[in-house]
Design a protein around this motif. Structure first.
Motif, mmCIF file in Angstrom:
data_model
loop_
_atom_site.group_PDB
_atom_site.id
_atom_site.type_symbol
_atom_site.label_atom_id
_atom_site.label_comp_id
_atom_site.label_asym_id
_atom_site.label_seq_id
_atom_site.Cartn_x
_atom_site.Cartn_y
_atom_site.Cartn_z
ATOM 1 N N ARG A 165 0.742 -1.148 -0.104
ATOM 2 C CA ARG A 165 -0.116 0.190 -0.146
ATOM 3 C C ARG A 165 0.992 0.990 -0.219
ATOM 4 N NH1 ARG A 165 -3.628 -2.165 4.468
ATOM 5 N NH2 ARG A 165 -5.464 -3.039 3.334
ATOM 6 N N THR A 212 -2.357 -1.515 -5.372
ATOM 7 C CA THR A 212 -3.792 -1.694 -5.031
ATOM 8 C C THR A 212 -4.399 -3.212 -4.998
ATOM 9 O OG1 THR A 212 -4.585 -1.041 -7.106
ATOM 10 C CG2 THR A 212 -4.194 0.851 -5.436
ATOM 11 N N ASP A 224 -7.841 -7.424 -3.564
ATOM 12 C CA ASP A 224 -8.119 -6.042 -3.386
ATOM 13 C C ASP A 224 -7.432 -5.613 -2.154
ATOM 14 O OD1 ASP A 224 -8.738 -3.330 -3.318
ATOM 15 O OD2 ASP A 224 -10.729 -3.797 -4.069
ATOM 16 N N ASP A 248 -7.483 -2.401 -0.453
ATOM 17 C CA ASP A 248 -8.330 -1.498 -0.013
ATOM 18 C C ASP A 248 -8.526 -1.690 1.493
ATOM 19 O OD1 ASP A 248 -8.498 0.047 -2.319
ATOM 20 O OD2 ASP A 248 -10.811 -0.262 -2.691
ATOM 21 N N GLU A 249 -7.973 -0.677 2.388
ATOM 22 C CA GLU A 249 -8.138 -0.973 3.810
ATOM 23 C C GLU A 249 -9.471 -0.514 4.362
ATOM 24 O OE1 GLU A 249 -4.854 -0.249 7.010
ATOM 25 O OE2 GLU A 249 -6.214 1.398 6.770
ATOM 26 N N ASP A 250 -10.344 -1.499 4.521
ATOM 27 C CA ASP A 250 -11.726 -1.004 5.140
ATOM 28 C C ASP A 250 -11.845 -1.708 6.459
ATOM 29 O OD1 ASP A 250 -12.133 -3.979 4.721
ATOM 30 O OD2 ASP A 250 -13.398 -3.517 2.783
ATOM 31 N N ASP A 257 -17.009 8.352 2.192
ATOM 32 C CA ASP A 257 -16.215 7.971 0.983
ATOM 33 C C ASP A 257 -15.296 8.843 0.309
ATOM 34 O OD1 ASP A 257 -15.173 5.981 -0.795
ATOM 35 O OD2 ASP A 257 -16.927 6.046 -2.098
ATOM 36 N N ASP A 273 -4.381 10.612 4.390
ATOM 37 C CA ASP A 273 -3.909 10.377 3.152
ATOM 38 C C ASP A 273 -2.319 10.731 3.424
ATOM 39 O OD1 ASP A 273 -6.065 9.067 2.057
ATOM 40 O OD2 ASP A 273 -6.539 10.930 0.647
#
Length: 897
Positions: free
Chosen positions: A127, A132, A170, A172-174, A648, A855
Motif C-alpha cells: 500500500r 492496490t 483487493d 483497499d483497507e476497510d 467515502d 492520506d
C-alpha cells in the motif's frame, strides 16, 4: 513507487500461539539461509509452492529473494531464534498498481499464523508503494494457501484454469480488514499473556534472605497469597526461603517456569534475562528500576530473541485473583479482594490506591498489572485480556503514555461496548502551552488530544483516582440512565439545594414533575413536603413513605435517575426508622439508577448492600454523586449511538495529492509552509472550497489582479505573504476594502516598505460576504496521528480558544460532534434568528480535511482561518499548510512495541 525496498524496519510480532517472531526484509546475505529453508521443505510442500518438487526451485527462489534490491520487488521473511520459518514476496508486473504474491512456510509451523502475518506486513508495504491489487496462482488442491487468502479480510476473487486457481486480492483497507486483523491480533495477544497471567510455575529471581528485600517481599506475597501452582526461589546462597525451595540458577530449576519475577539490580538484569530466555521462560516481570539505555536495550533484545513477554521494569507487579490460581506477584501491603474489575496502571502508587479502593468497595479485582516503564505489555494488551477472560466486568486504567493510540482506540471502542472502561486523565495541565493560540499546532494541546481519544473510544475519563472509584461504584452497581434528567429527593431543604447545584454543574438537568406525579407523591408524603424537583420530603418522612416515594418517581417517564440526599434526624431515630433501609430493603436494580448522598458518611463512597444481594452507591458529597451520574449518562449516550462511518469522498484525488506533497519535498527536503500556489493545488485535490485569489509579485501585477477580482462594490483585499508567515492580523499584513488603483498601489508599497527583504508577494482576493468566521485545522501528532480541530475563527480564536477536536479519520458522527461541541455552535444553527449556516458544506469541509490528513503523513499542519460560513456556502478565506518529510506508519499493523 520507492526503490528503497529494504529500508523497512525489523519488527517483532506474535503468532497465533502467542510466540514471537521477527519480521524483516530479506538481505543479500540471507541467501544460504533461504536456500536451506526451501531445501528442508517436504517434497509435497515444495510442489504446492513451486508446482514442482524439484530442489532446483529452492535455489532459484533463494536467488530471487536475496538479489540486489530493485524497484517493484519486496521480500519479507519471518525468523524465530535466528531460523527462517517463512517468506512472503511480491513483484510488480506490467501494471504498476498490481503485484504477484507468493508465500512459503516451514512444514512444522503450518496453522500457526506465520503466512497470514507475513502477508499482512506485505500488504502494508505494498500500500505504501502505491500497489492496490495482489494476484496469486495456486494449485486448486493447495487448500491452506487458498484459505489464507480467503480469511485475510480483503475482497478476494478466484478464477479456475485447469488445476490452477488465480486469486485477485483487493488491498483497499476497510473496516472488515481491520476487524479481521484485530481478531487475529487479539487472539495472539491473549495467548502470549497466558504465561504471564496464568503461569503453571513461577520463579522469583533475586529473592533475598533480608527482611526488607523486594524479592523476598514478592516471594512472601506469592506464597502467603496461596499460589496454587509451582513456586521457586532463585538464590545461590539458600536452599529454602520462607519455606519455598531455592535453587542457584534458573537453569537448575526442576521445572522451567512460565514466569520469572526479576528483582535484581539493574546491572544484573541483562544476564538474568538472558539466562531465563535460554532456559525457555515465556514471560518476565521486572520490578527493578534505574536501567540505563544500554541495559534497557539489552533487556528488550533478549525478550524479543527468546519470545518472552515483559511487564515493567520499575513496576509493582501483577495479580490474578482467580481462585484456581491465586496469583499475587506484587509487593503491595495487602492482597486484593477477588472480584470483577481489571486494573492496569503505570504508577505503582496509583495501583495500590485502586487495589485498596476496589477491595474496600467490595467490587474487587480480577486481574491487576502494574506496567511501570511499559517496555512491552501495555494497556492495549490488558484490554484484550479482560475482553476474553470471562471474569472482568469493569476496566480501570491509569496510563501516562500511549504507545499506539490508534490501535488502542479501536480496541477500546470494541471493549467498552461490552464493559465500562474508565481512566484517570493524568497530566491535564501544561503551563508551557495555551489553547488560546492562533494556529493549529499551538491550539492542539496534549489534553485536547487525549480527550478526543477518550471521547471517540467511549472511555469514561475522570480527573482523579477518587472520582474514578466514585464512577466505578455506580457503573458496577446500577443500570445506566437513558438521559440526564435527575429527580432529587431530600429530607433537608438545604441538602437538596446543594444536590441541585451539583447536578447542574455536572451537566445534569432537573425537570419539573408532571401534575399526575405530583398528585401521586402528595398522597404518600407527610404534611409540609414539597412535591417539586428537588423534592423536600421533610424530616418527618418515614422509612415506608420514602420507599414508596422512590418507587413512584421511578415510574415517572420523564426521569432518568434518582439522587437521594439524606441526613440523620432525631425524628427518624425516635421512631426507629432507617431511611437508608427504605432503599436497601427494596430491589438494588431498579428501572433507573439510584445514588445516595449521606453527608455524615466517613468515606467518600460506599456500596450499601441490599436485601436481594445487590448494592447501592452512597457518597459523602453531592458533587461526587452528580459526577458519577453524569459519567454514567455519557456512557449510556455513547452506547446508544451507532458506530458511525467514514465518508467515502470518492472525488478525492489521493494520487495527485501525494504527487504534490512529494514534489514540494523534493525541492524542500526539510519541509516547510507551502506557497499559495502549491497550497491551493493540494486543497483542490480534496475539493476544499476556496475564495478566488491571485498571486502578484510586483505593483503592476497587483493592479491587474485587483481589476480582475474586484467585488460588486469595486473593492479588493490584499494580503502580504512570505514563507512561514503566521499572524497576518497581528503583523498588519492585511489591507481590506481597497478601492481604485491608487489605494491598491499604496497598499502594495506599504507592504514593500514594512516587510522589505521578507515579503515574496501578495495575495489579492475579492471581499468576502458577511457570515460567521470559523477556524478549522489539522495537526499531525507523532503519537496519536492526525487531529482535526474546529471552532470560532478570525481574531477571536486567539482570545476565546473556542475549539473542539477529534482524531482522524472522522466518522459522520465525529463530524457532527465537532460542529456541535464548541460554545459557538448555536450561531451555526441559527438559534439567534439569523438562520443556520450551510451545515452540509461545513460537514464536507471537515471530512475533506480528515481525508487529506489521513492520506498524507507529510501533512504536519493545516490551518484554515478564517473559514466563512453563510447560509449558502462554506468558504476558506485563508489557508496555510506545512509539510514535513515523514513516511507513513501503519498504525494497525501487527507488531510489538
Amino acid at each position: 513507487m520507492t526503490d528503497d525496498t529494504r529500508s523497512r524496519p525489523t519488527v517483532h510480532a506474535l503468532l497465533s500461539d502467542g510466540t514471537t517472531v521477527c519480521i524483516r526484509p530479506v538481505q543479500q546475505g540471507d541467501h544460504e539461509q533461504l536456500q536451506g529453508f526451501y531445501e528442508e521443505m517436504s517434497a509435497e510442500n515444495r510442489r504446492m509452492r513451486f508446482f514442482t518438487a524439484s530442489r532446483r526451485s529452492a535455489a532459484m527462489a533463494a536467488d530471487r529473494a536475496s538479489a540486489p534490491p530493485h524497484p517493484g520487488y519486496q521480500a519479507l521473511m519471518a525468523e524465530s531464534k535466528d531460523q527462517v520459518i517463512g517468506l512472503a514476496e511480491y513483484e510488480v508486473g506490467d501494471d504498476a498498481a498490481s503485484a504477484e504474491i507468493s508465500v512459503a512456510v516451514n512444514d512444522m509451523l503450518h496453522h500457526h499464523g506465520v503466512g497470514t502475518l507475513l502477508v499482512e506486513h506485505l500488504v502494508s508495504a505494498a500500500r505504501s508503494d502505491g500497489i492496490t491489487m495482489f494476484t496469486a496462482d495456486a494449485l486448486s488442491e493447495n487448500h491452506e494457501v487458498l484459505r489464507l487468502f480467503a480469511d485475510l479480510g480483503l475482497r478476494t476473487t478466484r478464477s479456475f484454469e485447469g488445476p490452477e486457481v488465480r486469486c485477485a486480492i483487493d488491498l483497499d483497507e476497510d473496516d472488515a480488514y481491520l476487524s479481521a486483523v484485530e481478531a487475529r491480533g487479539g487472539a495472539a495477544d491473549v495467548a502470549s499473556l497466558e504465561p504471564l497471567l496464568r503461569p503453571n510455575a513461577i520463579a522469583v529471581v533475586g529473592a533475598g534472605r533480608r527482611p526488607r528485600s523486594v524479592g523476598r517481599a514478592l516471594l512472601h506475597h506469592l506464597h502467603a497469597g496461596g499460589f496454587t501452582r509451582r513456586l521457586f526461589a532463585v538464590n545461590p546462597r539458600a536452599t529454602s526461603i520462607l519455606g519455598v525451595p531455592s535453587y542457584p540458577s534458573v537453569s537448575a530449576l526442576p521445572k522451567v517456569p512460565d514466569l520469572a519475577v526479576l528483582a535484581v539490580p539493574a546491572t544484573a538484569l541483562p544476564d538474568a534475562a538472558q539466562e531465563c530466555g535460554k532456559a525457555g521462560v515465556r514471560a518476565l516481570l521486572v520490578v527493578s528500576a534505574g536501567l540505563d539505555s544500554g541495559q534497557a536495550e539489552a533487556l528488550m533484545a533478549t525478550c524479543r530473541t527468546y519470545g518472552m513477554r515483559l511487564v515493567g521494569p520499575n513496576c509493582l507487579g501483577v495479580t490474578n485473583t482467580d481462585p484456581a490460581l491465586s496469583l499475587d506477584a506484587t509487593f503491595a501491603a495487602d492482597h486484593p479482594r477477588p472480584g470483577t474489575a481489571g486494573v492496569a496502571v503505570q504508577s505503582g502508587g496509583v495501583g495500590i490506591a485502586l487495589l485498596d479502593g476496589l477491595s474496600r468497595l467490595g467490587i474487587g479485582v480480577s486481574t491487576f498489572a502494574s506496567l511501570g516503564d511499559k517496555y512491552d505489555v501495555s494497556g492495549n494488551d490488558m484490554l484484550q485480556w479482560w475482553e476474553n477472560d470471562n471474569r472482568t466486568e469493569l476496566a480501570l486504567l491509569h496510563l501516562e503514555s500511549f504507545g499506539n493510540p490508534r490501535a488502542f482506540s479501536r480496541t477500546a471502542r470494541r471493549v467498552t461496548r461490552r464493559m465500562p472502561v474508565l481512566t484517570v486523565d493524568a497530566g491535564r495541565t501544561d503551563a508551557g502551552r495555551r489553547a488560546a493560540a492562533s494556529h493549529t499546532a499551538a491550539a492542539a494541546t496534549p489534553t485536547m488530544t487525549r480527550q478526543a481519544l477518550f471521547t471517540q473510544a467511549g472511555i469514561t475519563a475522570t480527573r482523579s483516582v477518587g472520582e474514578l472509584l466514585e464512577a466505578a461504584a455506580l457503573l458496577h452497581s446500577q443500570p445506566l440512565p437513558t438521559g440526564t434528567r435527575v429527580a432529587i429527593v431530600s429530607n433537608s431543604g438545604g441538602t437538596g439545594v446543594l444536590a441541585a447545584d451539583a447536578c447542574a454543574e455536572a451537566g445534569l438537568s432537573l425537570p419539573p414533575l408532571t401534575p399526575s406525579v405530583v398528585e401521586s407523591l402528595r398522597a404518600v408524603l407527610p404534611d409540609g413536603a414539597t412535591a417539586v424537583n428537588p423534592l423536600d420530603v421533610t424530616a418527618a418522612v418515614t422509612e415506608a413513605q420514602l420507599g414508596d416515594c422512590v418507587d413512584r418517581i421511578m415510574r415517572h417517564p420523564g426521569i432518568d435517575a434518582v439522587l437521594l440526599a439524606l441526613v440523620p434526624t432525631a425524628v427518624a431515630a425516635a421512631t426507629g426508622d432507617d431511611l437508608v433501609r427504605a432503599l436497601t430493603s427494596g430491589p438494588a436494580r431498579r428501572a433507573h439508577p439510584v445514588a445516595v448522598v449521606r453527608l455524615e458518611q466517613d468515606l467518600p463512597v460506599r456500596l450499601l448492600p441490599t436485601r436481594d444481594g445487590g448494592t447501592i452507591p452512597a457518597y459523602a458529597e453531592p458533587g461526587s454523586a452528580a459526577r458519577a451520574l453524569a459519567h454514567a449518562s455519557r456512557r449510556g449516550a455513547w452506547l446508544s449511538r451507532p458506530a458511525g462511518t467514514v465518508p467515502d469522498l470518492a472525488e478525492a484525488d489521493t494520487v495527485r495529492a501525494r504527487t504534490v506533497a512529494e514534489t514540494y519535498l523534493s525541492t524542500h527536503p526539510d519541509g516547510g509552509w507551502l506557497d499559495p500556489h502549491t497550497c491551493a493545488e493540494l486543497l483542490d485535490c480534496y475539493g476544499v472550497p476556496q475564495l478566488p485569489w491571485s498571486w502578484a509579485e510586483t505593483e503592476d501585477e497587483t493592479v491587474i489582479a485587483a481589476e480582475r477580482l474586484r467585488g460588486p462594490d469595486g473593492r479588493v483585499v490584499m494580503k502580504a505573504h512570505w514563507p512561514g508567515r503566521l499572524h497576518r492580523s497581528e503583523q498588519h499584513a492585511v489591507h481590506l476594502d481597497l478601492e481604485g488603483e491608487a489605494q491598491v498601489r499604496a497598499s502594495f508599497r506599504d507592504f514593500e516598505n514594512r516587510f522589505a527583504g521578507l515579503m515574496t508577494g501578495v495575495v489579492v482576493q475579492p471581499p468576502a460576504a458577511r457570515g460567521t468566521e470559523l477556524f478549522a485545522g489539522v495537526v499531525q501528532d507523532e503519537v496519536f496521528g492526525p487531529l482535526v480541530l474546529f471552532g470560532l475563527g478570525g481574531t477571536a480564536t486567539e482570545v476565546l480558544a473556542d475549539h473542539a477536536a477529534r482524531l482522524a479519520p472522522l466518522t459522520d458522527l465525529d463530524v457532527h460532534d465537532l460542529i456541535t461541541a464548541p460554545r459557538c455552535a448555536p450561531l451555526l444553527f441559527g438559534t439567534h434568528g439569523s438562520g443556520p449556516v450551510d451545515l452540509q458544506g461545513l460537514e464536507q469541509l471537515l471530512s475533506r480535511m480528515s481525508r487529506m490528513a489521513s492520506d498524507l503523513p507529510q501533512l504536519a499542519e493545516a490551518d484554515f482561518n478564517p473559514v466563512l460560513a453563510t447560509p449558502d456556502a462554506v468558504t476558506v478565506l485563508d489557508a496555510r499548510v506545512r509539510l514535513l518529510p515523514r513516511r507513513a506508519q501503519d498504525p494497525y499493523l501487527r507488531r510489538l512495541r
